[in-house]
Scaffold this motif. Structure first.
Motif, mmCIF file in Angstrom:
data_model
loop_
_atom_site.group_PDB
_atom_site.id
_atom_site.type_symbol
_atom_site.label_atom_id
_atom_site.label_comp_id
_atom_site.label_asym_id
_atom_site.label_seq_id
_atom_site.Cartn_x
_atom_site.Cartn_y
_atom_site.Cartn_z
ATOM 1 N N SER A 37 10.879 -3.563 12.996
ATOM 2 C CA SER A 37 11.069 -4.353 11.830
ATOM 3 C C SER A 37 10.751 -5.694 11.841
ATOM 4 C CB SER A 37 12.072 -4.103 10.755
ATOM 5 O OG SER A 37 13.095 -4.797 11.385
ATOM 6 N N ALA A 38 10.217 -6.440 10.934
ATOM 7 C CA ALA A 38 9.963 -7.888 10.983
ATOM 8 C C ALA A 38 10.560 -8.620 9.607
ATOM 9 C CB ALA A 38 8.633 -8.235 11.246
ATOM 10 N N ASP A 39 10.943 -9.680 9.699
ATOM 11 C CA ASP A 39 11.590 -10.531 8.600
ATOM 12 C C ASP A 39 11.643 -12.010 9.029
ATOM 13 O OD1 ASP A 39 13.103 -9.298 5.802
ATOM 14 O OD2 ASP A 39 13.005 -11.519 6.195
ATOM 15 N N PRO A 40 10.994 -12.897 8.113
ATOM 16 C CA PRO A 40 11.505 -14.443 8.419
ATOM 17 C C PRO A 40 13.057 -14.725 8.316
ATOM 18 C CG PRO A 40 10.424 -14.218 6.420
ATOM 19 C CD PRO A 40 10.481 -12.684 6.856
ATOM 20 N N LYS A 76 8.996 -8.350 -1.395
ATOM 21 C CA LYS A 76 8.985 -8.503 -2.938
ATOM 22 C C LYS A 76 7.341 -8.661 -3.327
ATOM 23 C CE LYS A 76 13.284 -9.014 -3.982
ATOM 24 N NZ LYS A 76 14.012 -7.708 -4.398
ATOM 25 N N PRO A 77 7.025 -8.210 -4.474
ATOM 26 C CA PRO A 77 5.526 -8.213 -4.970
ATOM 27 C C PRO A 77 5.093 -9.721 -5.061
ATOM 28 C CG PRO A 77 7.022 -7.099 -6.574
ATOM 29 C CD PRO A 77 8.064 -7.641 -5.468
ATOM 30 N N GLN A 78 5.984 -10.710 -5.202
ATOM 31 C CA GLN A 78 5.564 -12.058 -5.192
ATOM 32 C C GLN A 78 5.043 -12.581 -3.862
ATOM 33 O OE1 GLN A 78 8.428 -10.585 -6.403
ATOM 34 N NE2 GLN A 78 10.148 -12.458 -6.183
ATOM 35 N N ASP A 82 0.298 -13.348 0.041
ATOM 36 C CA ASP A 82 0.426 -14.126 1.241
ATOM 37 C C ASP A 82 0.324 -13.299 2.382
ATOM 38 O OD1 ASP A 82 0.370 -16.329 0.032
ATOM 39 O OD2 ASP A 82 2.559 -16.866 0.031
ATOM 40 N N VAL A 83 1.195 -11.935 2.454
ATOM 41 C CA VAL A 83 1.459 -11.188 3.505
ATOM 42 C C VAL A 83 -0.052 -10.308 3.596
ATOM 43 C CG1 VAL A 83 2.599 -9.087 4.460
ATOM 44 C CG2 VAL A 83 3.710 -10.828 3.256
ATOM 45 N N LEU A 84 -0.586 -10.013 2.579
ATOM 46 C CA LEU A 84 -1.715 -9.203 2.585
ATOM 47 C C LEU A 84 -2.757 -10.221 3.278
ATOM 48 C CD1 LEU A 84 -1.794 -7.229 -0.620
ATOM 49 C CD2 LEU A 84 -1.702 -6.430 1.735
ATOM 50 N N ILE A 100 5.867 -0.501 -0.848
ATOM 51 C CA ILE A 100 6.932 0.051 -1.826
ATOM 52 C C ILE A 100 7.014 -1.086 -2.939
ATOM 53 C CG2 ILE A 100 7.819 1.620 -0.184
ATOM 54 C CD1 ILE A 100 10.271 -0.597 -0.009
ATOM 55 N N ALA A 101 6.381 -2.083 -2.704
ATOM 56 C CA ALA A 101 6.468 -3.033 -4.009
ATOM 57 C C ALA A 101 6.006 -2.705 -5.381
ATOM 58 C CB ALA A 101 5.604 -4.256 -3.300
ATOM 59 N N ALA A 102 6.980 -3.001 -6.012
ATOM 60 C CA ALA A 102 6.827 -2.592 -7.542
ATOM 61 C C ALA A 102 5.488 -3.081 -8.099
ATOM 62 C CB ALA A 102 7.950 -2.924 -8.459
ATOM 63 N N ASN A 125 13.686 4.300 -5.692
ATOM 64 C CA ASN A 125 14.634 3.279 -6.734
ATOM 65 C C ASN A 125 16.112 3.170 -5.779
ATOM 66 O OD1 ASN A 125 16.113 6.101 -6.294
ATOM 67 N ND2 ASN A 125 15.788 6.543 -8.760
ATOM 68 N N THR A 126 16.922 2.424 -6.388
ATOM 69 C CA THR A 126 17.888 2.094 -5.712
ATOM 70 C C THR A 126 18.822 3.103 -5.010
ATOM 71 O OG1 THR A 126 18.913 1.361 -7.729
ATOM 72 C CG2 THR A 126 18.397 -0.279 -6.444
ATOM 73 N N PRO A 127 19.149 4.288 -5.856
ATOM 74 C CA PRO A 127 20.022 5.273 -5.101
ATOM 75 C C PRO A 127 19.491 5.688 -3.620
ATOM 76 C CG PRO A 127 19.864 5.911 -7.366
ATOM 77 C CD PRO A 127 18.734 4.610 -7.101
HETATM 78 N N1 LIG Z 1 15.766 -2.355 -4.243
HETATM 79 C C1 LIG Z 1 15.331 -1.181 -4.852
HETATM 80 O O1 LIG Z 1 16.013 -0.357 -5.294
HETATM 81 C C2 LIG Z 1 13.847 -1.061 -5.074
HETATM 82 C C3 LIG Z 1 13.273 -0.198 -6.037
HETATM 83 C C4 LIG Z 1 12.056 0.088 -6.246
HETATM 84 C C5 LIG Z 1 11.129 -0.766 -5.560
HETATM 85 N N2 LIG Z 1 11.673 -1.709 -4.725
HETATM 86 C C6 LIG Z 1 10.595 -2.541 -4.028
HETATM 87 O O2 LIG Z 1 10.917 -2.565 -2.351
HETATM 88 C C7 LIG Z 1 10.566 -3.820 -2.191
HETATM 89 C C8 LIG Z 1 11.634 -4.325 -1.140
HETATM 90 O O3 LIG Z 1 12.605 -4.739 -2.098
HETATM 91 P P1 LIG Z 1 14.151 -4.867 -1.409
HETATM 92 O O4 LIG Z 1 15.215 -4.735 -2.453
HETATM 93 O O5 LIG Z 1 14.470 -4.443 -0.162
HETATM 94 O O6 LIG Z 1 14.064 -6.603 -1.164
HETATM 95 P P2 LIG Z 1 14.718 -7.493 -0.207
HETATM 96 O O7 LIG Z 1 15.845 -6.811 0.212
HETATM 97 O O8 LIG Z 1 14.438 -8.879 -1.000
HETATM 98 O O9 LIG Z 1 13.730 -7.552 1.144
HETATM 99 C C9 LIG Z 1 12.640 -8.146 1.183
HETATM 100 C C10 LIG Z 1 12.618 -9.032 2.464
HETATM 101 O O10 LIG Z 1 11.263 -9.422 2.668
HETATM 102 C C11 LIG Z 1 11.441 -10.634 3.642
HETATM 103 N N3 LIG Z 1 10.088 -11.255 3.375
HETATM 104 C C12 LIG Z 1 9.878 -12.324 2.782
HETATM 105 N N4 LIG Z 1 8.461 -12.862 2.964
HETATM 106 C C13 LIG Z 1 8.254 -11.979 4.149
HETATM 107 C C14 LIG Z 1 7.017 -12.110 5.092
HETATM 108 N N5 LIG Z 1 6.242 -12.871 4.731
HETATM 109 N N6 LIG Z 1 7.093 -11.151 5.931
HETATM 110 C C15 LIG Z 1 8.012 -10.144 6.308
HETATM 111 N N7 LIG Z 1 9.047 -10.214 5.362
HETATM 112 C C16 LIG Z 1 9.366 -11.132 4.587
HETATM 113 C C17 LIG Z 1 12.366 -11.309 2.510
HETATM 114 O O11 LIG Z 1 12.969 -12.324 3.247
HETATM 115 P P3 LIG Z 1 13.615 -13.786 2.182
HETATM 116 O O12 LIG Z 1 14.642 -13.223 1.544
HETATM 117 O O13 LIG Z 1 14.008 -14.591 3.330
HETATM 118 O O14 LIG Z 1 12.429 -14.022 1.195
HETATM 119 C C18 LIG Z 1 13.653 -10.288 2.526
HETATM 120 O O15 LIG Z 1 14.284 -10.158 3.775
HETATM 121 C C19 LIG Z 1 10.255 -4.876 -3.280
HETATM 122 O O16 LIG Z 1 8.940 -5.186 -3.480
HETATM 123 C C20 LIG Z 1 10.741 -3.950 -4.524
HETATM 124 O O17 LIG Z 1 9.893 -4.233 -5.699
HETATM 125 C C21 LIG Z 1 12.782 -1.923 -4.300
#
Ligand SMILES: NC(=O)c1ccc[n+]([C@@H]2O[C@H](COP(=O)([O-])OP(=O)(O)OC[C@H]3O[C@@H](n4cnc5c(N)ncnc54)[C@H](OP(=O)(O)O)[C@@H]3O)[C@@H](O)[C@H]2O)c1
Length: 273
Positions: A37-40, A76-78, A82-84, A100-102, A125-127
């Motif tokens: 995995s990778a994350d900043p 996150k979708p936002q 940039d990532v793409l 998996i981005a909404a 979903n979150t569960p």
């Molecule tokens: N959680 C849920 O139940 C759920 C349900 C349905 C769909 N989703 C979808 O799943 C996705 C992830 O959700 P999550 O809850 O796991 O979000 P999250 O905990 O915020 O995880 C996203 C991670 O991506 C990192 N990130 C930001 N820019 C990046 C980059 N350029 N390259 C690599 N990593 C980067 C973020 O770091 P920073 O915090 O530093 O930005 C964060 O650690 C979302 O798109 C959401 O819509 C989630």
């Protein structure tokens, strides 16, 4: 357990990626050596490494692109545009890309990635975070049956999974994506009823939560409809019928249906923007 030999790389090591990776290892589907995995964010990297002991975690996305057979965009979708833009020309035809981005459509993904990229869009979903997720996925035109089967196995490690047409994903978002919040509201209200009638708060919340879980399990395991199960516990002049009459008077059930409709419409609006 079927043999799963591919490697899975998560771009974004947040809550969802962590839950999926942990599910894959704990279910025995994969070994940590197949995950990366990778994350900043340092905090996210530490949390991921804590939860999935022994896994390789990086601060840039290059190792994922270089090593993973399946690239999961768990961001996150936002930040997706940039990532793409960043990874677009590095994805190869040997790799499956899963988002998996909404709200990020297959069309948007395809536009940013090489022609004929194999794509799958997932709505979890979150569960999933507690191994009881309800996930749906749709495949892009170049994704194969094997790709669909691979992602099914990954998602099954954190709950139930269904393949749907992409135009159903807004309704999926309205039902299982937003649905946990509606069920939390129901549990909260049930517990409040219990405390109002004399139960301690903690006990009322546990009873309400276990009742919701048990009733859901009855629907999932007996094969009976909710209406048939309701009839089984409703005797004329009894307590349940008194409760159901109060619920009907306030149109409680209709309110839940409307919640799903409103959430679906909002998902449609967001997808158009
Ligand atoms: N959680 C849920 O139940 C759920 C349900 C349905 C769909 N989703 C979808 O799943 C996705 C992830 O959700 P999550 O809850 O796991 O979000 P999250 O905990 O915020 O995880 C996203 C991670 O991506 C990192 N990130 C930001 N820019 C990046 C980059 N350029 N390259 C690599 N990593 C980067 C973020 O770091 P920073 O915090 O530093 O930005 C964060 O650690 C979302 O798109 C959401 O819509 C989630």
């Amino acid at each position: 357990m079927p043999e799963f030999t591919k490697s899975v790389g998560f771009i974004g090591a947040g809550r969802m990626a962590t839950a999926l990776a942990r599910g894959c290892v704990e279910s025995g589907l994969m070994t940590v050596g197949q995950l990366i995995s990778a994350d900043p964010s340092l905090d996210a990297r530490h949390a991921f490494a804590d939860q999935v002991a022994g896994v390789a975690v990086f601060d840039t996305n290059e190792p994922i692109l270089a090593r993973a057979d399946i690239i999961v965009l768990a961001i996150k979708p936002q930040v997706m545009p940039d990532v793409l833009a960043d990874i677009g020309n590095q994805v190869t035809e040997q790799q499956l890309v899963v988002s998996i981005a909404a709200g990020v459509t297959l069309k948007k993904l395809a536009k940013a990635l090489p022609t004929d990229s194999r794509l799958i869009r997932v709505m979890p979903n979150t569960p999933c975070l507690v191994g009881e997720g309800a996930s749906c996925f749709s495949r892009g035109s170049s994704a194969t049956d094997e790709d669909a089967e691979d992602i099914r196995l990954v998602l099954e490690s954190v709950g139930r999974v269904f393949e749907v047409a992409e135009n159903q994903l807004d309704a999926v978002t309205g039902l299982s994506g937003s649905g946990p919040a509606f069920v939390y509201k129901m549990i909260e209200a049930l517990a409040q009823g219990g405390t109002q009638m004399g139960l301690p708060e903690e006990l009322a919340l546990e009873l309400a939560s276990q009742t919701a879980k048990g009733a859901a399990q009855m629907v999932l395991t007996t094969g009976l409809s909710p209406a048939a199960l309701r009839e089984q516990v409703t005797s004329p002049g009894g307590t349940t019928v008194a409760g159901l009459e109060a619920l009907a008077k306030l149109e409680g059930a209709e309110a839940f249906r409307e919640a799903v409709v409103a959430a679906t419409k909002r998902s449609q609006e967001l997808g158009e923007s």
